[in-house]
Write a protein that holds these residues in place. Structure first.
Motif, PDB file in Angstrom:
ATOM      1  N   VAL A  92       0.830  -1.207   0.000  1.00  0.00           N
ATOM      2  CA  VAL A  92       0.000   0.000   0.000  1.00  0.00           C
ATOM      3  C   VAL A  92       0.864   1.257   0.000  1.00  0.00           C
ATOM      4  O   VAL A  92       0.534   2.259  -0.627  1.00  0.00           O
ATOM      5  N   GLY A  93       1.964   1.213   0.689  1.00  0.00           N
ATOM      6  CA  GLY A  93       2.842   2.386   0.747  1.00  0.00           C
ATOM      7  C   GLY A  93       2.639   3.161   2.033  1.00  0.00           C
ATOM      8  O   GLY A  93       1.507   3.437   2.419  1.00  0.00           O
ATOM      9  N   HIS A  94       3.726   3.532   2.685  1.00  0.00           N
ATOM     10  CA  HIS A  94       3.644   4.185   3.995  1.00  0.00           C
ATOM     11  C   HIS A  94       3.147   5.618   3.918  1.00  0.00           C
ATOM     12  O   HIS A  94       2.580   6.138   4.883  1.00  0.00           O
ATOM     13  N   LYS A  95       3.380   6.307   2.783  1.00  0.00           N
ATOM     14  CA  LYS A  95       3.028   7.718   2.677  1.00  0.00           C
ATOM     15  C   LYS A  95       1.589   7.959   2.225  1.00  0.00           C
ATOM     16  O   LYS A  95       1.147   9.098   2.174  1.00  0.00           O
ATOM     17  N   VAL A  96       0.897   6.901   1.889  1.00  0.00           N
ATOM     18  CA  VAL A  96      -0.491   7.050   1.413  1.00  0.00           C
ATOM     19  C   VAL A  96      -1.390   7.493   2.563  1.00  0.00           C
ATOM     20  O   VAL A  96      -1.380   6.912   3.642  1.00  0.00           O
ATOM     21  N   VAL A  97      -2.174   8.558   2.340  1.00  0.00           N
ATOM     22  CA  VAL A  97      -3.085   9.054   3.388  1.00  0.00           C
ATOM     23  C   VAL A  97      -4.558   8.828   3.019  1.00  0.00           C
ATOM     24  O   VAL A  97      -5.440   8.909   3.881  1.00  0.00           O
ATOM     25  N   ASN A  98      -4.820   8.600   1.745  1.00  0.00           N
ATOM     26  CA  ASN A  98      -6.164   8.269   1.272  1.00  0.00           C
ATOM     27  C   ASN A  98      -6.045   7.122   0.280  1.00  0.00           C
ATOM     28  O   ASN A  98      -5.187   7.171  -0.616  1.00  0.00           O
ATOM     29  N   LEU A  99      -6.890   6.129   0.424  1.00  0.00           N
ATOM     30  CA  LEU A  99      -6.774   4.955  -0.442  1.00  0.00           C
ATOM     31  C   LEU A  99      -8.153   4.499  -0.892  1.00  0.00           C
ATOM     32  O   LEU A  99      -9.060   4.274  -0.071  1.00  0.00           O
ATOM     33  N   SER A 100      -8.316   4.366  -2.217  1.00  0.00           N
ATOM     34  CA  SER A 100      -9.571   3.867  -2.789  1.00  0.00           C
ATOM     35  C   SER A 100      -9.517   2.341  -2.854  1.00  0.00           C
ATOM     36  O   SER A 100      -8.559   1.768  -3.391  1.00  0.00           O
ATOM     37  N   VAL A 101     -10.534   1.689  -2.276  1.00  0.00           N
ATOM     38  CA  VAL A 101     -10.574   0.226  -2.284  1.00  0.00           C
ATOM     39  C   VAL A 101     -11.941  -0.255  -2.793  1.00  0.00           C
ATOM     40  O   VAL A 101     -12.955   0.425  -2.627  1.00  0.00           O
ATOM     41  N   SER A 102     -11.922  -1.434  -3.386  1.00  0.00           N
ATOM     42  CA  SER A 102     -13.129  -2.016  -3.984  1.00  0.00           C
ATOM     43  C   SER A 102     -13.439  -3.358  -3.365  1.00  0.00           C
ATOM     44  O   SER A 102     -12.534  -4.166  -3.117  1.00  0.00           O
ATOM     45  N   SER A 103     -14.718  -3.616  -3.126  1.00  0.00           N
ATOM     46  CA  SER A 103     -15.142  -4.962  -2.735  1.00  0.00           C
ATOM     47  C   SER A 103     -15.277  -5.800  -4.008  1.00  0.00           C
ATOM     48  O   SER A 103     -15.097  -5.292  -5.133  1.00  0.00           O
ATOM     49  N   PHE A 104     -15.624  -7.067  -3.852  1.00  0.00           N
ATOM     50  CA  PHE A 104     -15.833  -7.913  -5.034  1.00  0.00           C
ATOM     51  C   PHE A 104     -16.985  -7.369  -5.882  1.00  0.00           C
ATOM     52  O   PHE A 104     -16.944  -7.402  -7.107  1.00  0.00           O
ATOM     53  N   ARG A 105     -18.005  -6.855  -5.203  1.00  0.00           N
ATOM     54  CA  ARG A 105     -19.138  -6.266  -5.920  1.00  0.00           C
ATOM     55  C   ARG A 105     -18.685  -5.075  -6.764  1.00  0.00           C
ATOM     56  O   ARG A 105     -19.118  -4.910  -7.910  1.00  0.00           O
ATOM     57  N   THR A 106     -17.813  -4.236  -6.205  1.00  0.00           N
ATOM     58  CA  THR A 106     -17.277  -3.113  -6.965  1.00  0.00           C
ATOM     59  C   THR A 106     -16.458  -3.605  -8.148  1.00  0.00           C
ATOM     60  O   THR A 106     -16.528  -3.042  -9.245  1.00  0.00           O
ATOM     61  N   LEU A 107     -15.684  -4.640  -7.913  1.00  0.00           N
ATOM     62  CA  LEU A 107     -14.855  -5.218  -8.974  1.00  0.00           C
ATOM     63  C   LEU A 107     -15.718  -5.623 -10.163  1.00  0.00           C
ATOM     64  O   LEU A 107     -15.388  -5.352 -11.328  1.00  0.00           O
ATOM     65  N   LEU A 108     -16.853  -6.276  -9.892  1.00  0.00           N
ATOM     66  CA  LEU A 108     -17.757  -6.673 -10.974  1.00  0.00           C
ATOM     67  C   LEU A 108     -18.382  -5.450 -11.634  1.00  0.00           C
ATOM     68  O   LEU A 108     -18.654  -5.455 -12.839  1.00  0.00           O
ATOM     69  N   ASN A 109     -18.617  -4.408 -10.843  1.00  0.00           N
ATOM     70  CA  ASN A 109     -19.134  -3.163 -11.409  1.00  0.00           C
ATOM     71  C   ASN A 109     -18.143  -2.597 -12.431  1.00  0.00           C
ATOM     72  O   ASN A 109     -18.533  -2.158 -13.521  1.00  0.00           O
ATOM     73  N   TYR A 110     -16.856  -2.616 -12.078  1.00  0.00           N
ATOM     74  CA  TYR A 110     -15.828  -2.177 -13.032  1.00  0.00           C
ATOM     75  C   TYR A 110     -15.848  -3.045 -14.287  1.00  0.00           C
ATOM     76  O   TYR A 110     -15.706  -2.537 -15.411  1.00  0.00           O
ATOM     77  N   ALA A 111     -16.025  -4.355 -14.109  1.00  0.00           N
ATOM     78  CA  ALA A 111     -16.056  -5.265 -15.262  1.00  0.00           C
ATOM     79  C   ALA A 111     -17.172  -4.897 -16.229  1.00  0.00           C
ATOM     80  O   ALA A 111     -17.044  -5.058 -17.447  1.00  0.00           O
ATOM     81  N   MET A 112     -18.282  -4.379 -15.688  1.00  0.00           N
ATOM     82  CA  MET A 112     -19.419  -4.010 -16.523  1.00  0.00           C
ATOM     83  C   MET A 112     -19.246  -2.642 -17.172  1.00  0.00           C
ATOM     84  O   MET A 112     -19.963  -2.312 -18.113  1.00  0.00           O
ATOM     85  N   LEU A 113     -18.290  -1.851 -16.662  1.00  0.00           N
ATOM     86  CA  LEU A 113     -18.074  -0.499 -17.185  1.00  0.00           C
ATOM     87  C   LEU A 113     -16.899  -0.412 -18.153  1.00  0.00           C
ATOM     88  O   LEU A 113     -16.868   0.455 -19.028  1.00  0.00           O
ATOM     89  N   LEU A 114     -15.931  -1.306 -18.007  1.00  0.00           N
ATOM     90  CA  LEU A 114     -14.746  -1.278 -18.861  1.00  0.00           C
ATOM     91  C   LEU A 114     -15.071  -1.868 -20.235  1.00  0.00           C
ATOM     92  O   LEU A 114     -15.402  -3.052 -20.352  1.00  0.00           O
TER      93      LEU A 114
END
Length: 336
Positions: free
Chosen positions: A96-118
């Motif tokens: 993830v990296g030590h300097k990261v202060v904000n991180l966007s994460v996806s659940s499996f449901r989000t992952l499938l949402n991306y699959a439908m949008l790409l």
């Protein structure tokens, strides 16, 4: 079915299908980072999985942020981010990296949402095809491939159908006793109610659902529709009786009944009930029966998780199974 990348409605209907999501997650079996009992994936993992540049994921995210956030896309910071980093440290191939202060994460449901949008990812296309197969397989497993009577899997169906028989008799008796018209009146004035509620005659309804001539329309209706039809029939039966008595026990004409129905159906109290019934019928049939009620197209909305549970989940049940379980109830009613 429209292409998933073009239809938000179809995407959301699939993503709200908890049974299909659960089966898909089992089949894909992807490694991620667990937090609060849910597996999450970083944006880098998502871009790697779909074999696209991370800037593509960022662009899709910005263009569809509201939809993705509605399907579990999260922005972590503070304590939640520290917890996520701690869990990620236990997975050696994720940094993830030590300097990261904000991180966007996806659940499996989000992952499938991306699959439908790409649109330009072969991997995303393969995932879309797989999830569509899973949705069909789950539906077939739950209802045996026949969705004609999927309405009867709802635990409210028996009560609505049972009560409707009484109101239906009230209505047909009123037509018989108070309306000056031949036998065709039963079909004509049943259609009048159907048209008021869901804008279709019985014949049109049967065609859309691909029912045979011998199929009884009400046996395929959802409980909310049956309840509303029952309310209409009870109210109109009473209106016919009162008009008949006003005329000195003289039968009313079809023209007079048409006016009664016009006034009755335009009462403000029906508006929210009719709107809800149209939404339920149009949306459920679109998903569960692959049937489009064109006159109700504007009422179609995504099916939520509770609806899937109600008709194909653990709470749903074949009518004969439910009848068997209710034998004691019926016996008590009979013994009263």
């Amino acid at each position: 079915m429209a292409e998933l990348s073009d239809s938000k409605l179809e995407r959301q209907n699939i993503l709200n299908n908890r049974l299909a999501m659960k089966e898909a997650e089992k089949q894909f079996n992807l490694s991620g980072i667990e937090m609060d009992g849910i597996i999450y994936y970083t944006r880098q993992q998502v871009s790697s999985f779909f074999d696209v540049d991370i800037r593509t994921i960022e662009r899709v995210t910005e263009d569809n942020r509201q939809e993705l956030e509605g399907n579990d896309l999260k922005m972590l910071s503070g304590k939640k981010l520290q917890e996520f980093k701690k869990n990620a440290a236990e997975v050696t191939d994720i940094d993830v990296g030590h300097k990261v202060v904000n991180l966007s994460v996806s659940s499996f449901r989000t992952l499938l949402n991306y699959a439908m949008l790409l649109q330009n990812s072969d991997q995303a296309k393969a995932v879309r095809n797989t999830i569509l197969d899973i949705v069909i397989d789950v539906m077939n497993k739950q209802v045996g491939g026949n969705t004609k009577y999927i309405n009867q899997r709802d635990e409210d169906y028996i009560k609505s159908a049972f009560i409707n028989e009484n109101y239906r008799k009230q209505y047909t008796d009123a037509l018989n006793n108070y309306l000056e018209m031949g036998p065709v009146k039963y079909a004509v004035y049943t259609d009048k109610i159907y048209q008021s509620i869901f804008k279709e005659r019985a014949k049109e309804y049967k065609k859309i659902l691909k029912l045979s001539n011998n199929d009884r329309v009400r046996e395929t209706m959802y409980s909310e529709i049956i309840d509303l039809v029952s309310s209409y029939e009870s109210g109109l039966a009473d209106c016919m009786k009162r008009k008949y008595l006003e005329k000195g026990n003289q039968k009313i004409t079809p023209q007079e009944l048409n006016e009664i129905i016009k006034e009755f159906s335009s009462m403000p109290l029906w508006k929210p009930l009719i709107a809800k019934a149209r939404m339920k019928m149009a949306s459920r049939d679109f998903v569960f029966r692959n049937a489009m009620h064109e006159s109700l197209e504007d009422y179609i909305v995504p099916i939520d998780e509770g609806e899937y549970e109600r008709f194909i989940g653990e709470k749903s049940m074949e009518l004969n199974e439910r009848l068997d379980k209710m034998q004691d109830v019926f016996k008590r009613l009979k013994d009263r």
